[in-house]
Design an enzyme around this catalytic site. Structure first.
Site, PDB file in Angstrom:
ATOM      1  N   ASP A  13       0.871  -1.165   0.000  1.00  0.00           N
ATOM      2  CA  ASP A  13       0.000   0.000   0.000  1.00  0.00           C
ATOM      3  C   ASP A  13       0.915   1.225   0.000  1.00  0.00           C
ATOM      4  O   ASP A  13       2.120   1.116   0.264  1.00  0.00           O
ATOM      5  CB  ASP A  13      -0.885  -0.037   1.253  1.00  0.00           C
ATOM      6  CG  ASP A  13      -1.671   1.243   1.444  1.00  0.00           C
ATOM      7  OD1 ASP A  13      -2.360   1.658   0.500  1.00  0.00           O
ATOM      8  OD2 ASP A  13      -1.574   1.829   2.541  1.00  0.00           O
ATOM      9  N   ASP A  15      -0.073   5.169   1.039  1.00  0.00           N
ATOM     10  CA  ASP A  15      -0.248   6.124   2.134  1.00  0.00           C
ATOM     11  C   ASP A  15      -0.287   5.412   3.482  1.00  0.00           C
ATOM     12  O   ASP A  15      -1.103   4.518   3.703  1.00  0.00           O
ATOM     13  CB  ASP A  15      -1.547   6.911   1.937  1.00  0.00           C
ATOM     14  CG  ASP A  15      -1.501   7.751   0.670  1.00  0.00           C
ATOM     15  OD1 ASP A  15      -0.696   8.690   0.621  1.00  0.00           O
ATOM     16  OD2 ASP A  15      -2.274   7.460  -0.268  1.00  0.00           O
TER      17      ASP A  15
END
Length: 221
Positions: A13, A15
């Protein structure tokens, strides 16, 4: 921590996992929430890890065009890159990986993702799955399944790095193993998955077949 486990690829991922954009994102979303009369304190925790359009649509606000609002929000986020920094140890860890064996899998659109990657000084991956690439965002597993497919591997042979509940659920649903990154967590996240606060805690090793193993990093030595 995954003792004896071997992986073909790592799926990250973005953020909260390889970079910290929380301050920038929350500045933009706070203004939006105030404009729509939402309780900012209770609303902000719900924005992380999901696509903007699904966050907005899920509120079912009367008279609100979720597509138009999401587009406007994402433009505002692209204009606010102040304070975006890498998660500790992330740059060196990503640079240590075989370039064709990792990808970023994010709920952000591609343009915003590339801007944030540049702002944080994160290596640009050879392959990236972004919001535009899937019909259903996290917690649906579609993004991780697509990333594995594009890398030519099975999701069950991948290790997903995530920080948010929606992303963790997506990783689980894909059949991949999951590592939780807690660097940006204000409160401990209850999870059965291995957790690290910094990538300095882990390193990698590869065998003659090219499989990737996790090894203790400098912070764990």
């Amino acid at each position: 921590m995954f003792a004896g486990s071997k992986f073909i690829a790592f799926l990250f991922d973005m953020d909260g996992t390889v970079l910290n954009s929380i301050a920038a994102a929350e500045r933009v979303w706070t203004k939006w929430a105030e404009r729509h009369g939402l309780d900012v304190a209770s609303f902000l925790p719900t924005i992380h890890g999901k696509r903007a359009i699904e966050t907005i649509a899920g509120l079912m606000l009367p008279g609100v065009d979720a597509v138009a609002e999401a587009d406007a929000l994402l433009k505002a986020e692209a204009d606010d890159l102040e304070g975006i920094v890498p998660i500790p140890g992330a740059v060196a860890f990503l640079e240590s990986l075989p370039p064709q064996r990792w990808a970023i899998v994010t709920s952000a659109p591609r343009e915003l993702a590339l801007l944030r990657i540049q702002a944080a000084g994160i290596p640009v991956p050879a392959m990236m799955v972004t919001a535009e690439d899937v019909a259903h965002g996290k917690p649906a597993p579609d993004c991780f399944l697509l990333a594995a497919k594009r890398l030519g591997v099975e999701a069950r042979d991948c290790l997903v790095f995530e920080d948010a509940p929606a992303g963790i659920a997506a990783g689980e649903a894909s059949g991949a193993s999951v590592m939780v990154i807690s660097a940006t967590h204000v409160h401990p996240l209850v999870t059965l998955h291995p957790t690290i606060r910094s990538y300095d805690e882990i390193g990698i090793a590869t065998d003659e077949s090219g499989f990737i193993f996790l090894s203790p990093g400098q912070a764990a030595a």
